[in-house]
Design an enzyme around this catalytic site. Structure first.
Site, short mmCIF file in Angstrom:
data_model
loop_
_atom_site.label_atom_id
_atom_site.label_comp_id
_atom_site.label_asym_id
_atom_site.label_seq_id
_atom_site.Cartn_x
_atom_site.Cartn_y
_atom_site.Cartn_z
N ASP A 326 11.89 62.18 0.51
CA ASP A 326 12.33 62.35 -0.87
C ASP A 326 11.19 61.90 -1.78
OD1 ASP A 326 14.83 63.14 -0.33
OD2 ASP A 326 15.80 61.22 -0.73
N ASP A 611 19.71 60.10 0.87
CA ASP A 611 20.49 58.99 0.33
C ASP A 611 21.93 59.36 -0.02
OD1 ASP A 611 19.76 60.56 -1.79
OD2 ASP A 611 18.49 59.06 -2.75
N ASP A 615 23.63 64.42 2.09
CA ASP A 615 22.43 64.40 2.92
C ASP A 615 22.75 64.17 4.39
OD1 ASP A 615 20.57 64.88 0.97
OD2 ASP A 615 20.37 62.79 0.41
#
Ligand code: ATP
Length: 873
Positions: A326, A611, A615
């Protein structure tokens, strides 16, 4: 039944406070009185039972049988030694296993979920274990429900209760009273939230009405033993190897016995030798040793901010060749500050924002009102993006609390990373404003008007492209861009579905989020070690690329793709393209699964971060799912293999390093153990085939097994990290444990140890032709001491012992010295010497024996030089 009761009744019964929660003293009292909020798992096994499990092995039974026979034949010392060896082996095994178990236990605790509760009027994050009945518990998307709750407040709260009801579609929850009806099934108790179910959407709060085993989950807690053995691929392979070795050793023993029969040897002696050899040569302690090394490694990783949730992950980490990360918070600091704005046709620095301008002030107020973060000087809670917005408000004297009082929130649609929008409905005088903020490209699609020069005008294509231009300018400067829009409605009863429609665009803000320190170095380190870093972000393409470029992830815009663009590619196209791609922007969680799958299809070992609730599938699909410890939801953590307690990209790289080191260390121990065993087999077998008298006595074998299999093997397992480990390419996961030079070392060293042991015996026999005992003693000492010395060489398959430093593994040096001392004691203390039937060696003997024992070390070191040269060619 709790669901039938009204909230006031429950508050009274549990003596709590809906607004302030319990006081902290009261919470402590209740915790002490009623114990932790935990489902009690299986009962611990007693020490005796564990000890029995160690001994419960066919070979050990045979060995014990041999001891009994020895005793009957009046060979009391042999019998005693065998029994001592069996006990020592069992105790060592027990200690190893309980250590491993404890380490795993403390790991489980670390990943114990946290709960948000209200105490003394403040929201606290505590361990779920510490929740007590009466606590006011806050629920938000991604959290596990820590205990059974009677809901007192909900905002579009949806909870997935499949763990309890089997129903996988999340059910909508309300705080309202439910009419009394005894038969209401759990799934219909809409005003209750149950332990271990998970919040998938919205927010809520409830009063803890039952904890631990009193919860609905507690009532069916039998399935909680499911956490049984979680073996790593290596452990599985080792178990298979163990079985195979057992078979091979058995065959060799039978062969030996057969040869001995033909040679008319003392059959009882041969029987004892064969059994001892089987005990010594089968590495029964290996699984526990591997678990300990893994567990020690896991503890080391915790210190470096990585919590391993599933042991197999450690091995896989060493093979990772793609890290998908990310952006926000992992590669960047997640400390956002608004620096630019666009409103009323002006793109400017935020210091130039004119709060007297209606459009400007509307932009700030809408951003503040449509945020869940709270900010009061020193304490900030919530999403950093929203904290930045609240801080923007403060800059212009617009405080969230004041605004909230003036424009109280009546409804909301929470942010989610699929829509990339968030909406609230706030009171504005006798009307209501729908306020939406979010990604500009998504928001602009649902806007029909724009607020300019104090009036609302149609949002022409021309004006839209001006907005997009402004957004482009900001995002190219690596700013995260957020847009705001609103519409006025007459009633608060507006349908959720019609809220995010026909909005009036207000403006944009751009916020910086600087890269984390050290991330650039970590990315460079990855590059050098054959690991590709890929950025996957929900953010705008330009913003993502600007940061990726800064960090050295991407160089060219052609390496960037949008999530939905990638999704539209055929499997073939995706596979062709993916090697060149470094940044995936505007990605929704479901795109992530496709990315992972495509990367995996091409043979990569992929680590993926996440997170949010959504996901979880991609974390599960990845070889290593990495969840964020700080910003991550319980759901993401639960689906992950590893949790980063600092959310930092560099920690993933550290974990990869650690994973590589741990794997290497385990392999060193295994290769060491196996080559020693081969040595023992070679010495005995060849000795017998040559028609020599017994090279070693059975108890010698058991003893050597005891001093080499335990401490030196463990010391190798905890060898200090190799600083150059990241100069190597990732380990090919498909390659076997003993591929390449490792296998050659393993077999070669086994044969070498066998030969020098035989040589010691042969020469001893030549020199002291009248004393078999003397020759056996020399073989005995050479077998054990050569193994001890040889461990030094085992520490690295390429670097020489001087390159790594002879004394850098203190445990190993300790184990070697202790081993030599013990060996010396056995042959010098008269009582022990008579038990072991050994001879006190002379100084010359010792010199000779040491000389022979050092040969494997020297041969290995020379072997490394030759091998390195050959490989360079
Ligand atoms: P990463 O996956 O790298 O963490 P991200 O955090 O930028 O990326 P998201 O949180 O999905 O990904 O955000 C995507 C976009 O959604 C942002 O670019 C922003 O425009 C918008 N956004 C983010 N947070 C909020 C929020 N709290 N309210 C409204 N919109 C938001």
């Amino acid at each position: 039944m709790w669901f039938e009761k009204g909230v006031d009744e429950i508050i009274k019964e549990l003596n709590t406070d809906k607004v302030n929660g319990l006081t902290s003293e009261e919470a402590v009292t209740r915790r002490n009185k009623y114990g932790p909020n935990r489902l009690t798992g299986k009962k611990k096994k007693s020490i005796l039972r564990l000890l029995f499990e160690q001994i419960n092995d066919v070979l050990i039974y045979i060995l014990l049988g041999a001891a009994v026979i020895s005793a009957l034949l009046n060979e009391i010392s042999d019998a005693a030694i065998i029994i001592i060896v069996v006990i020592l082996n069992a105790v060592i095994g027990l200690v190893q296993e309980s250590k491993a178990e404890k380490a795993l236990e403390s790991l489980k605790k670390l990943s114990f979920p946290k709960a948000l509760v209200k105490r003394d009027g403040k929201i606290l994050e505590i361990s779920s274990e510490d929740v007590v009945a009466g606590d006011v518990v806050i629920l938000e998307a991604g959290k596990y429900v820590p205990c059974d709750l009677r809901l007192i407040e909900t905002a579009n709260l949806k909870i997935e209760e499949s763990a309890l009801t089997g129903e996988s579609v999340p059910s909508q929850k309300y705080a309202e009273d439910i009419s009394q009806n005894e038969n209401t099934a759990l799934g219909d108790q809409k005003n209750m939230a149950f332990m271990s179910t998970m919040v998938t959407y919205g927010r809520g709060a409830g009063i803890a009405v039952a904890i631990g085993m009193d919860t609905e989950m507690g009532k069916i807690a039998k399935m909680l033993d499911e956490n049984g053995k979680n073996l790593t691929p290596l452990q599985v392979k080792l178990a298979q190897l163990g079985k195979m070795l057992g078979f091979v050793v058995l065959v060799i023993c039978i062969l030996m016995f057969g040869v001995a029969l033909i040679q008319h040897r003392d059959l009882f002696e041969m029987f004892l030798t064969a059994i001892s050899l089987a005990v010594a040569a089968i590495p029964e302690g290996l699984p526990a040793m591997v678990t300990i090394v893994l567990a020690v490694g896991v503890q080391r990783m915790i210190k470096r901010n990585a919590i391993i949730r599933k042991l197999p992950a450690i091995e896989t980490l060493g093979s990772v060749n793609i890290i998908c990360s990310d952006k926000t918070g992992t590669l960047t600091q997640n400390k956002m500050t608004v620096t630019k704005f666009y409103a009323d046709g002006i793109l400017d620095d935020v210091s130039r924002l004119d709060i007297k301008n209606d459009v400007h002030s509307s932009l700030v107020r809408d951003m503040v009102l449509c945020s869940d973060a709270t900010y009061s000087g020193d304490s900030k809670t919530g999403d950093p993006t929203e904290i930045a917005l609240i801080e923007l408000g403060v800059k212009f004297n617009m405080y969230k609390d004041d605004e909230n009082k003036l424009h109280s929130r009546k409804n909301e649609i929470p942010f989610d990373s699929d829509r990339k929008l968030m909406t609230t409905l706030n009171k504005f005088g006798d009307k209501f404003n729908v306020i939406t903020k979010g990604a500009v490209d998504n928001l602009i699609k649902i806007c029909t008007h724009i607020y300019m020069n104090g009036s609302v005008i149609p949002f022409s294509d021309d004006l839209k492209s001006k907005v997009m231009e402004a957004s482009d300018v900001m995002s190219k400067e690596a700013l995260r861009v957020l847009a705001a829009a609103f519409k006025v409605v007459d009633s608060a009863k507006i349908e959720i579905d019609s809220m995010e429609k026909d909005l009036t665009f207000v403006g944009l803000v751009g916020m910086i989020d600087p890269p984390r320190e050290n991330v650039e170095n970590s990315i460079e380190e990855c590059r050098k070690s054959g690991i590709r870093t890929v950025m996957i972000t929900g953010d705008h393409k330009n913003t993502a690329f600007a940061i990726a470029k800064k960090l050295g992830i991407a160089e060219d815009l052609s390496q960037v793709i949008l999530g939905h663009e990638f999704d539209r590619l055929s499997d073939r196209e995706a596979e062709d393209k993916i090697d060149n791609l470094r940044v995936f922007a505007r990605v929704s969680p479901e795109h992530k699964v496709n990315i992972v799958k495509t990367l995996k299809k091409k043979g990569n070992i992929v680590s993926m971060t996440g997170d949010g609730v959504n996901d979880a599938p991609s974390l599960k699909a990845a070889d290593i799912g990495v969840a964020m410890g700080i910003t991550g939801t319980d759901v993401a953590k639960d689906a992950s293999d590893m949790i980063l307690t600092d959310d930092n990209f560099s920690t993933i790289v550290e974990a990869v390093k650690e994973g590589r080191n741990i794997y290497n260390n385990i392999r060193k121990s295994i290769v060491f153990l196996l080559s020693c065993n081969i040595g023992e087999i070679v010495a005995l077998f060849i000795g017998i085939v040559l028609g020599w008298p017994s090279v070693l006595r059975p108890i010698h074998l058991l003893w050597v097994n005891l001093i080499t299999d335990s401490l030196p093997a463990l010391a190798l397992g905890v060898d200090p990290d190799d600083p150059d480990i990241m100069k190597e390419k990732p380990r090919d996961a498909k390659k076997g444990l003993f591929s390449g030079r490792i296998g050659v070392f393993l077999i070669g060293n086994g044969i070498l140890i066998g030969i020098i042991t035989l040589s010691a015996f042969y020469i001893g026999n030549l020199v002291y032709s009248n004393s078999l005992m003397h020759a056996q003693t020399m073989a005995f000492v050479v077998l054990s001491v050569s193994q001890l010395f040889y461990t030094l060489s085992m520490r690295h398959s390429e670097k020489s012992i001087f390159e790594i430093g002879v004394f850098t593994n203190k445990y190993l040096i300790g184990a070697i010295i202790l081993g030599i001392i013990l060996q010396n004691i056995v042959i010098t203390v008269p009582f022990l010497a008579s038990v072991f039937k050994v001879f006190r060696l002379t100084i010359q003997d010792w010199l000779f024996v040491l000389l022979l024992s050092i040969i494997p070390l020297i041969v290995n070191e020379i072997g490394k030089v030759i091998y390195n040269k050959l490989e360079k060619k």
